[in-house]
Design a protein around this motif. Structure first.
Motif, mmCIF file in Angstrom:
data_model
loop_
_atom_site.group_PDB
_atom_site.id
_atom_site.type_symbol
_atom_site.label_atom_id
_atom_site.label_comp_id
_atom_site.label_asym_id
_atom_site.label_seq_id
_atom_site.Cartn_x
_atom_site.Cartn_y
_atom_site.Cartn_z
ATOM 1 N N PRO A 117 16.312 -12.108 15.237
ATOM 2 C CA PRO A 117 17.310 -12.815 16.049
ATOM 3 C C PRO A 117 16.933 -14.259 16.382
ATOM 4 N N GLU A 118 15.629 -14.568 16.370
ATOM 5 C CA GLU A 118 15.194 -15.916 16.715
ATOM 6 C C GLU A 118 15.531 -16.925 15.617
ATOM 7 N N ALA A 119 15.866 -16.434 14.417
ATOM 8 C CA ALA A 119 16.161 -17.329 13.302
ATOM 9 C C ALA A 119 17.413 -18.147 13.605
ATOM 10 N N PRO A 149 21.630 -27.800 11.360
ATOM 11 C CA PRO A 149 22.065 -28.572 10.191
ATOM 12 C C PRO A 149 22.014 -30.086 10.371
ATOM 13 N N TYR A 150 22.008 -30.563 11.622
ATOM 14 C CA TYR A 150 22.064 -32.007 11.839
ATOM 15 C C TYR A 150 20.768 -32.557 12.421
ATOM 16 N N VAL A 151 20.267 -31.884 13.431
ATOM 17 C CA VAL A 151 19.022 -32.303 14.076
ATOM 18 C C VAL A 151 18.534 -31.135 14.930
ATOM 19 N N LEU A 152 17.234 -30.945 14.984
ATOM 20 C CA LEU A 152 16.702 -29.895 15.848
ATOM 21 C C LEU A 152 16.960 -30.338 17.293
ATOM 22 N N ASN A 153 17.689 -29.509 18.055
ATOM 23 C CA ASN A 153 18.135 -29.959 19.377
ATOM 24 C C ASN A 153 17.810 -28.989 20.507
ATOM 25 N N ASP A 154 16.929 -28.016 20.255
ATOM 26 C CA ASP A 154 16.569 -27.031 21.273
ATOM 27 C C ASP A 154 15.071 -27.160 21.549
ATOM 28 N N VAL A 155 14.745 -27.777 22.686
ATOM 29 C CA VAL A 155 13.339 -28.046 23.015
ATOM 30 C C VAL A 155 12.564 -26.754 23.204
ATOM 31 N N ALA A 156 13.144 -25.792 23.906
ATOM 32 C CA ALA A 156 12.442 -24.525 24.158
ATOM 33 C C ALA A 156 12.172 -23.792 22.842
ATOM 34 N N TRP A 157 13.150 -23.771 21.943
ATOM 35 C CA TRP A 157 12.969 -23.122 20.640
ATOM 36 C C TRP A 157 11.892 -23.836 19.843
ATOM 37 N N GLY A 215 10.110 -23.311 12.618
ATOM 38 C CA GLY A 215 10.467 -21.962 12.205
ATOM 39 C C GLY A 215 9.624 -21.380 11.100
ATOM 40 N N THR A 216 8.445 -21.940 10.850
ATOM 41 C CA THR A 216 7.600 -21.367 9.795
ATOM 42 C C THR A 216 7.144 -19.956 10.162
ATOM 43 N N ASP A 217 6.976 -19.693 11.449
ATOM 44 C CA ASP A 217 6.617 -18.334 11.865
ATOM 45 C C ASP A 217 7.745 -17.356 11.567
ATOM 46 N N ILE A 218 8.979 -17.807 11.768
ATOM 47 C CA ILE A 218 10.141 -16.961 11.497
ATOM 48 C C ILE A 218 10.285 -16.725 9.996
ATOM 49 N N GLN A 219 10.076 -17.785 9.204
ATOM 50 C CA GLN A 219 10.152 -17.629 7.749
ATOM 51 C C GLN A 219 9.104 -16.639 7.249
ATOM 52 N N HIS A 220 7.937 -16.662 7.871
ATOM 53 C CA HIS A 220 6.887 -15.698 7.509
ATOM 54 C C HIS A 220 7.332 -14.279 7.823
ATOM 55 N N ASP A 221 7.936 -14.095 9.010
ATOM 56 C CA ASP A 221 8.424 -12.769 9.390
ATOM 57 C C ASP A 221 9.504 -12.277 8.423
ATOM 58 N N LEU A 222 10.414 -13.174 8.045
ATOM 59 C CA LEU A 222 11.479 -12.802 7.114
ATOM 60 C C LEU A 222 10.902 -12.434 5.743
ATOM 61 N N SER A 223 9.900 -13.181 5.321
ATOM 62 C CA SER A 223 9.260 -12.895 4.043
ATOM 63 C C SER A 223 8.601 -11.520 4.057
ATOM 64 N N GLU A 224 7.949 -11.196 5.166
ATOM 65 C CA GLU A 224 7.306 -9.892 5.283
ATOM 66 C C GLU A 224 8.341 -8.767 5.309
ATOM 67 N N LEU A 225 9.476 -9.019 5.972
ATOM 68 C CA LEU A 225 10.534 -8.014 6.008
ATOM 69 C C LEU A 225 11.106 -7.754 4.621
ATOM 70 N N ARG A 226 11.239 -8.822 3.837
ATOM 71 C CA ARG A 226 11.747 -8.647 2.475
ATOM 72 C C ARG A 226 10.785 -7.802 1.638
ATOM 73 N N LYS A 227 9.492 -7.970 1.871
ATOM 74 C CA LYS A 227 8.504 -7.197 1.115
ATOM 75 C C LYS A 227 8.587 -5.713 1.445
ATOM 76 N N THR A 228 8.914 -5.412 2.712
ATOM 77 C CA THR A 228 8.930 -4.019 3.157
ATOM 78 C C THR A 228 10.339 -3.435 3.218
ATOM 79 N N ASP A 229 11.337 -4.196 2.746
ATOM 80 C CA ASP A 229 12.722 -3.729 2.797
ATOM 81 C C ASP A 229 12.872 -2.405 2.051
ATOM 82 N N ALA A 230 13.397 -1.403 2.739
ATOM 83 C CA ALA A 230 13.495 -0.051 2.168
ATOM 84 C C ALA A 230 14.368 -0.027 0.916
#
Length: 240
Positions: free
Chosen positions: A17-19, A23-31, A38-53
């Protein structure tokens, strides 16, 4: 898929959900402070793809069964359901197969749904291009660039920043990534670029919606599909 002899497990459309996309500019300071770019999120997505049932199941099938599974899901030729994007690109699909059967069941009219979806998907990129080419956006980038330069990051635009960071041979260290992302997000607000981009995005979305009736069709088909989806979900729950 089960009727055709194959297993399939429904998966979440957005398993992380954090993904988010900016498209224009990163505008969320807290995020930005938590995820950087979002490299941490991309890593999580990559790991999920590896384990996708479903992927594990598909890779475990013999070659002939893999072909049969793809045919079951996507149908076979002829590809008689067609749709064109606003710039004339042609998309085709088979009216057979589980994906087309599911779309026809949910949305009622497969051809109408396919054309509406192809159009709306294409309009996203068109909208983004219109925003970034809008003179008001181009003008709003200037104070953002000045803010970034004052913070020690001489980028002429958010696109310039993306290009520079993505072309690096090695990714930024985590602390540097977060620091740069936070500066970008802060400058997006103090320069007014975030507000301008949001207003222009809404402006061009409305113009495109007036220009292309497929936008209204897409929304109508989605709304009409909701009661069918609820009914199907209830049936699936009772049958299990």
């Amino acid at each position: 898929m089960q009727r055709k002899g194959f297993a399939y497990q429904p998966v979440k459309e957005n398993p992380v959900p954090e993904a988010r996309e900016f498209p224009y500019v990163l505008n969320d300071v807290a995020w930005a402070r938590e995820h950087g770019y979002g490299t941490d999120i991309q890593h999580d997505l990559s790991e999920l793809r590896k384990t996708d049932a479903n992927q594990r199941y598909f890779r475990g099938l013999p070659a002939k069964q893999q072909t049969a599974a793809l045919t079951a899901a996507n149908g076979s030729r002829p590809l008689t359901v067609t749709a064109k994007t606003p710039d004339g690109m042609l998309y085709q699909r088979s009216p057979k197969g589980c994906q087309s059967e599911a779309d026809a069941t949910l949305y009622g009219n497969l051809e109408e749904w396919f054309q509406a979806k192809v159009t709306v998907d294409a309009l996203t990129e068109i909208r983004h291009a219109r925003v970034t080419e809008d003179p008001r956006f181009v003008e709003a980038v200037k104070p953002w660039s000045a803010c970034m330069r004052a913070a020690g990051h001489p980028y002429t635009s958010p696109d310039d920043l993306r290009t520079a960071t993505s072309s690096r041979r090695h990714p930024l260290p985590r602390n540097e990534e977060i620091a740069l992302a936070v500066v970008e997000a802060r400058c997006a607000h103090t320069s007014g670029l975030a507000k301008t981009a949001q207003a222009l995005d809404l402006h061009h979305a409305r113009r495109l919606a007036r220009q292309y009736t497929a936008v209204a069709t897409y929304r109508e088909l989605q709304l009409n599909a909701l009661p069918r989806a609820r009914q199907l979900t209830r049936k699936a729950g009772t049958s299990s």
